[in-house]
Design a protein around this motif. Structure first.
Motif, PDB file in Angstrom:
ATOM      1  N   LEU A 146      45.836  76.524   9.337  1.00 32.40           N
ATOM      2  CA  LEU A 146      46.825  75.629   9.953  1.00 32.40           C
ATOM      3  C   LEU A 146      46.974  75.844  11.452  1.00 32.40           C
ATOM      4  O   LEU A 146      47.750  75.138  12.100  1.00 32.40           O
ATOM      5  N   ARG A 147      46.256  76.804  12.009  1.00 32.04           N
ATOM      6  CA  ARG A 147      46.542  77.220  13.381  1.00 32.04           C
ATOM      7  C   ARG A 147      46.370  76.107  14.401  1.00 32.04           C
ATOM      8  O   ARG A 147      47.256  75.858  15.216  1.00 32.04           O
ATOM      9  N   THR A 148      45.212  75.439  14.400  1.00 29.32           N
ATOM     10  CA  THR A 148      44.990  74.422  15.425  1.00 29.32           C
ATOM     11  C   THR A 148      45.985  73.284  15.302  1.00 29.32           C
ATOM     12  O   THR A 148      46.511  72.784  16.293  1.00 29.32           O
ATOM     13  N   THR A 149      46.281  72.874  14.065  1.00 27.94           N
ATOM     14  CA  THR A 149      47.245  71.791  13.855  1.00 27.94           C
ATOM     15  C   THR A 149      48.621  72.185  14.366  1.00 27.94           C
ATOM     16  O   THR A 149      49.286  71.416  15.077  1.00 27.94           O
ATOM     17  N   LEU A 150      49.080  73.391  14.010  1.00 27.85           N
ATOM     18  CA  LEU A 150      50.415  73.822  14.427  1.00 27.85           C
ATOM     19  C   LEU A 150      50.483  74.098  15.918  1.00 27.85           C
ATOM     20  O   LEU A 150      51.484  73.781  16.572  1.00 27.85           O
ATOM     21  N   VAL A 291      44.389  68.152  14.923  1.00 25.33           N
ATOM     22  CA  VAL A 291      44.027  67.934  13.524  1.00 25.33           C
ATOM     23  C   VAL A 291      42.528  67.676  13.398  1.00 25.33           C
ATOM     24  O   VAL A 291      41.850  68.225  12.522  1.00 25.33           O
ATOM     25  N   ILE A 292      41.996  66.822  14.275  1.00 30.83           N
ATOM     26  CA  ILE A 292      40.567  66.504  14.233  1.00 30.83           C
ATOM     27  C   ILE A 292      39.725  67.748  14.495  1.00 30.83           C
ATOM     28  O   ILE A 292      38.703  67.985  13.840  1.00 30.83           O
ATOM     29  N   ALA A 293      40.168  68.573  15.454  1.00 30.02           N
ATOM     30  CA  ALA A 293      39.426  69.806  15.757  1.00 30.02           C
ATOM     31  C   ALA A 293      39.394  70.731  14.548  1.00 30.02           C
ATOM     32  O   ALA A 293      38.361  71.361  14.265  1.00 30.02           O
ATOM     33  N   ASP A 294      40.522  70.840  13.821  1.00 34.71           N
ATOM     34  CA  ASP A 294      40.553  71.663  12.617  1.00 34.71           C
ATOM     35  C   ASP A 294      39.529  71.181  11.595  1.00 34.71           C
ATOM     36  O   ASP A 294      38.827  71.965  10.958  1.00 34.71           O
ATOM     37  N   ARG A 295      39.443  69.871  11.421  1.00 33.31           N
ATOM     38  CA  ARG A 295      38.533  69.316  10.417  1.00 33.31           C
ATOM     39  C   ARG A 295      37.076  69.469  10.848  1.00 33.31           C
ATOM     40  O   ARG A 295      36.201  69.762  10.018  1.00 33.31           O
ATOM     41  N   LEU A 296      36.813  69.258  12.132  1.00 36.24           N
ATOM     42  CA  LEU A 296      35.446  69.432  12.616  1.00 36.24           C
ATOM     43  C   LEU A 296      34.987  70.878  12.492  1.00 36.24           C
ATOM     44  O   LEU A 296      33.809  71.149  12.234  1.00 36.24           O
ATOM     45  N   ALA A 297      35.939  71.809  12.679  1.00 37.31           N
ATOM     46  CA  ALA A 297      35.588  73.232  12.643  1.00 37.31           C
ATOM     47  C   ALA A 297      35.281  73.725  11.236  1.00 37.31           C
ATOM     48  O   ALA A 297      34.702  74.804  11.075  1.00 37.31           O
ATOM     49  N   VAL A 298      35.679  72.984  10.211  1.00 42.52           N
ATOM     50  CA  VAL A 298      35.366  73.394   8.840  1.00 42.52           C
ATOM     51  C   VAL A 298      33.858  73.432   8.635  1.00 42.52           C
ATOM     52  O   VAL A 298      33.325  74.349   7.999  1.00 42.52           O
ATOM     53  N   ASN A 303      32.116  73.122  16.791  1.00 41.46           N
ATOM     54  CA  ASN A 303      32.271  71.673  16.921  1.00 41.46           C
ATOM     55  C   ASN A 303      33.505  71.290  17.736  1.00 41.46           C
ATOM     56  O   ASN A 303      33.517  70.255  18.410  1.00 41.46           O
ATOM     57  N   LYS A 304      34.560  72.124  17.666  1.00 44.24           N
ATOM     58  CA  LYS A 304      35.767  71.783  18.419  1.00 44.24           C
ATOM     59  C   LYS A 304      35.523  71.857  19.928  1.00 44.24           C
ATOM     60  O   LYS A 304      36.103  71.092  20.700  1.00 44.24           O
ATOM     61  N   LEU A 305      34.658  72.762  20.359  1.00 41.79           N
ATOM     62  CA  LEU A 305      34.318  72.858  21.774  1.00 41.79           C
ATOM     63  C   LEU A 305      33.479  71.658  22.227  1.00 41.79           C
ATOM     64  O   LEU A 305      33.672  71.129  23.326  1.00 41.79           O
ATOM     65  N   VAL A 306      32.564  71.224  21.369  1.00 43.02           N
ATOM     66  CA  VAL A 306      31.765  70.037  21.677  1.00 43.02           C
ATOM     67  C   VAL A 306      32.660  68.807  21.773  1.00 43.02           C
ATOM     68  O   VAL A 306      32.507  67.960  22.659  1.00 43.02           O
ATOM     69  N   PRO A 349      43.073  72.908  20.807  1.00 47.73           N
ATOM     70  CA  PRO A 349      41.814  73.590  20.498  1.00 47.73           C
ATOM     71  C   PRO A 349      41.508  74.786  21.392  1.00 47.73           C
ATOM     72  O   PRO A 349      40.996  75.804  20.912  1.00 47.73           O
ATOM     73  N   THR A 350      41.805  74.709  22.697  1.00 45.66           N
ATOM     74  CA  THR A 350      41.511  75.856  23.567  1.00 45.66           C
ATOM     75  C   THR A 350      42.365  77.056  23.188  1.00 45.66           C
ATOM     76  O   THR A 350      41.877  78.198  23.188  1.00 45.66           O
ATOM     77  N   ALA A 351      43.633  76.817  22.858  1.00 49.05           N
ATOM     78  CA  ALA A 351      44.497  77.924  22.441  1.00 49.05           C
ATOM     79  C   ALA A 351      43.971  78.563  21.164  1.00 49.05           C
ATOM     80  O   ALA A 351      43.960  79.793  21.022  1.00 49.05           O
ATOM     81  N   THR A 352      43.509  77.736  20.231  1.00 44.69           N
ATOM     82  CA  THR A 352      42.987  78.274  18.975  1.00 44.69           C
ATOM     83  C   THR A 352      41.709  79.071  19.200  1.00 44.69           C
ATOM     84  O   THR A 352      41.517  80.138  18.604  1.00 44.69           O
TER      85      THR A 352
END
Length: 446
Positions: A146-150, A291-298, A303-306, A349-352
């Motif tokens: 939940l980190r990136t979303t929160l 939220v999108i970054a969390d899903r891409l990172a799965v 992928n979140k950096l891209v 995403p950068t914080a995560t």
């Protein structure tokens, strides 16, 4: 409980550190204080026309009233976060919120630019370290999934606070004068500071296991921190990319009310409302991109950096078109709103990324490195340099040129993809435990 077990139990490794009720209470309080952090920080931008008329200030001086906060936050972020990591995150946040709220209230008594500038510097002193310490607390109390979303929602409070600050500043100034705006926004933060003492904290984590009962010396402890933070190319490239994109964000946030006032003839309160809509688009964007970054990172963490690299480039193209081309006012507003939505793509995403690769024992300190870059090389640059360009070439030219920083941000994120996944694997085995406190009724024993 061994905080350094090489084989943590899989059943609780990714769970809540405290009960769900406690974790969400902590999130709500941290979110609320972040809201007032940015209300107090950004309320002044809607007052620029009033200050310009009352004291004859230049755009460079007006921009400095915003930039000084970021400079002070950058200067003090590391020692404050280090203290919070070693002592108490909750008590540190209580002190921070108390200082910045009282300093905001004091702005209403300023009689000239120098006094207002000094009061704004103290606001920055209070806000020093809040984003990094608050973000580290949230990241540690909640499951990793939940980190990136929160954190996206947490940092969206910055956008929402900016929206409310701009709106409230314009409305209050129109009815009761510009000085009253500082008092209206300063008092609620002071009340929240005391309520924050009810928030649960987590135990300080050793950077390495102790040998027997021997204590680490200050020097060896400092060496551990330096080696932990300095040995991460991912952290440094991500921090630099985050800062460069925030140059764009801070420029837009600080100067849009003045732009609508000067170029579209909007009254100061109406100009603030228009700018608030753009900032609100950014708040929505920061949550959605998180939220999108969390899903891409799965599928793959890098992928979140891209994603951020692509969106930073898109932001540049949208703003250059909006401020550099001739078009109708309505079409320009829609393009600016789209740019506002895109430009917040990096906040969560950068914080995560940084929090995920940093040792939990210095997580607040690692986040403070990010905050230092964001404030000193990002938030402080946009308003001040934008003001200089505006004085020299006009505000519209400045707004068209400054988004070019986003292209350099995109390059930094692509460089960070090379090491992110390997660094992530190095800290996945470290576990946390909840801290106990005799002063909190929400305490859970380990």
């Amino acid at each position: 409980m061994n905080l350094h077990s090489a084989a943590p139990r899989s059943d609780d490794r990714d769970g809540y550190l405290v009960s769900r009720r406690q974790a969400w209470f902590a999130f709500a309080m941290t979110f609320a204080l972040m809201l007032f952090d940015y209300i107090d920080r950004q309320v002044i931008v809607s007052l620029f026309p009033h200050l310009k008329a009352a004291w004859g200030l230049s755009d460079m001086q007006l921009g400095s009233l915003v930039s000084i906060i970021s400079i002070v936050v950058a200067a003090g972020g590391l020692p404050v976060a280090l203290m919070a990591d070693r002592v108490s995150r909750v008590k540190s946040i209580f002190v921070m919120a108390t200082v910045w709220s009282l300093a905001t209230i004091s702005c209403m008594f300023a009689r000239n630019f120098g006094q207002l500038f000094a009061a704004r510097a103290i606001v920055g002193l209070g806000e020093t370290g809040y984003g990094s310490v608050g973000g580290a607390l949230i990241a540690s109390l909640f499951p990793k999934r939940l980190r990136t979303t929160l954190l996206g929602a947490f940092f969206a409070a910055a956008s929402l606070g900016s929206v409310l600050g701009v709106m409230l500043g314009g409305v209050v100034a129109a009815h009761w004068g510009w000085k009253a705006a500082f008092g209206v926004v300063g008092v609620p933060g002071l009340l929240l500071a005391f309520l924050y003492l009810l928030v649960p904290d987590y135990k300080t984590v050793e950077l390495a296991p102790r040998v027997g009962h021997a204590r680490h010396s200050v020097r060896s402890f400092a060496r551990q921190i330096v080696s932990t933070l300095a040995g991460s190319p991912t952290v440094w490239w991500t921090c630099l990319g985050a800062a460069l994109q925030l140059v764009v964000v801070s420029m837009i946030w600080s100067w849009l009310p003045s732009y609508f006032h000067r170029y579209h003839g909007a009254a100061s309160d109406h100009a603030g409302m228009l700018a608030a809509v753009i900032v609100l688009c950014g708040a929505v964007g920061s949550v959605i991109w998180g939220v999108i970054a969390d899903r891409l990172a799965v599928r793959r963490p890098r992928n979140k950096l891209v994603m951020m690299a692509i969106l930073c480039t898109a932001t540049l193209l949208v703003f250059v078109t909006a401020f550099g081309c001739t078009m109708s006012a309505n079409l320009q507003f829609l393009l600016i709103a789209l740019g506002g939505f895109l430009m917040m793509c990096t906040v969560a995403p950068t914080a995560t990324v940084v929090l995920n690769v940093i040792h939990p024992g210095v997580r607040s300190t690692g986040a403070a490195i990010l905050a230092l870059f964001q404030n000193l090389f990002g938030l402080a640059v946009g308003p001040f340099v934008g003001g200089l360009l505006s004085d020299a070439f006009g505000l519209q030219v400045a707004l068209a040129v400054m988004p070019a920083f986003g292209l350099f941000a995109a390059l930094c994120f692509l460089l960070a993809t090379r090491t992110y996944e390997s660094e992530l694997a190095k800290v996945e085995h470290i576990r946390l435990d909840v801290a106990t406190s005799s002063t909190s009724p929400m305490t859970v024993s380990a």
